[in-house]
Design an enzyme around this catalytic site. Structure first.
Site, PDB file in Angstrom:
ATOM      1  N   SER A   1      56.593  25.313  87.207  1.00  0.00           N
ATOM      2  CA  SER A   1      56.599  23.989  87.406  1.00  0.00           C
ATOM      3  C   SER A   1      55.556  23.594  88.580  1.00  0.00           C
ATOM      4  O   SER A   1      54.285  23.881  88.372  1.00  0.00           O
ATOM      5  CB  SER A   1      58.079  23.610  87.824  1.00  0.00           C
ATOM      6  OG  SER A   1      58.327  22.115  87.872  1.00  0.00           O
ATOM      7  N   LEU A   2      55.967  23.104  89.690  1.00  0.00           N
ATOM      8  CA  LEU A   2      55.167  22.835  90.851  1.00  0.00           C
ATOM      9  C   LEU A   2      54.204  23.979  90.994  1.00  0.00           C
ATOM     10  O   LEU A   2      53.274  24.153  91.506  1.00  0.00           O
ATOM     11  CB  LEU A   2      55.886  22.584  91.879  1.00  0.00           C
ATOM     12  CG  LEU A   2      54.964  22.675  93.367  1.00  0.00           C
ATOM     13  CD1 LEU A   2      54.156  21.654  93.513  1.00  0.00           C
ATOM     14  CD2 LEU A   2      56.098  22.679  94.546  1.00  0.00           C
TER      15      LEU A   2
END
Length: 240
Positions: A74-75
């Site tokens: 994700s991030l």
């Protein structure tokens, strides 16, 4: 071979601690702690992703002088991409492989709604939507008070990120996605434009946090890719 692992929003490096025991002995898992959490709890969380990548590149430079790879979920996938460019810019070479998990390609981000700080209610709603937070956290105000400032900053890292086209990386990029995640496959396939090397996309049955239910198969994929030469494949595969 070192595998630097970058966490998803709101998480600390501890999410990767058990990976050290589950990978082959030749693979050294290095969980990367971000400011504002874990052993860096006393530091303010950062809100500029490009600047954070530059900071991490400086910190990790001594460990990146041998063979290494980058993994981010994700991030963490977006941060791994910027870290790869920051390390290359410092003359430290590129990762053997960049692994991007549950992360849309940098050119296909849709995080503009997070460009301004969310209030507590907005953050809690996003936490529930992403299904990455244990239910008991929502009933514990003390835990929420610890988690929300870091999560707010991490959302700003995404929301204020500005994609800058640069010469593609030479290293292969291996992307992973969840079949029930809201990141469409075409946004994952767009990672192929960020490398001159080969590209693959593998889909796991699951939501945004498929890495939890499929930890063992995912780690097997990482080890297999790092233990063999690039094969020139630019395909897409589905996995259970």
């Amino acid at each position: 071979m070192r595998l630097f692992c970058l966490p998803y929003s709101g998480a600390s490096a501890m999410i990767y601690a058990r990976w050290r025991r589950l990978v082959p002995s030749w693979l050294d898992v290095v969980p990367v702690e971000l400011p504002g959490r874990g052993r860096r709890m006393d530091e303010p969380p950062r809100t500029d992703l490009t600047a954070l990548a530059a900071e991490l590149a400086e910190e990790l430079a001594p460990q990146a002088r041998g063979p290494f790879a980058l993994f981010g979920h994700s991030l963490g996938g977006l941060l791994a991409f910027e870290l790869a460019h920051a390390l290359r810019g410092r003359g430290l070479g590129e990762p053997r492989i960049l692994f991007a998990s549950a992360a849309a390609a940098p050119s296909r981000r849709e995080d503009g709604r997070w460009a301004e700080p969310l209030d507590d209610d907005g953050l809690i709603a996003e936490m529930r939507r992403l299904s990455g937070t244990a239910d008991e956290v929502f009933g514990n105000r003390e835990l929420l008070d610890m988690a929300l400032p870091v999560l707010r900053a991490d959302f700003l890292l995404c929301g204020r990120y500005g994609y800058r086209p640069r010469p593609p990386l030479d290293c292969p990029i291996r992307a992973f996605g969840g079949t029930r995640d809201d990141i469409a496959a075409d946004r994952l396939r767009a990672w192929s434009a960020e490398t001159r090397g080969d590209f693959t996309l593998e889909m796991f049955d699951g939501d945004h946090f498929f890495l939890r239910a499929h930890e063992r198969p995912l780690l097997d994929r990482l080890a297999a890719w790092l233990d063999r030469p690039a094969d020139g494949s630019r395909g897409i595969a589905a996995t259970a």
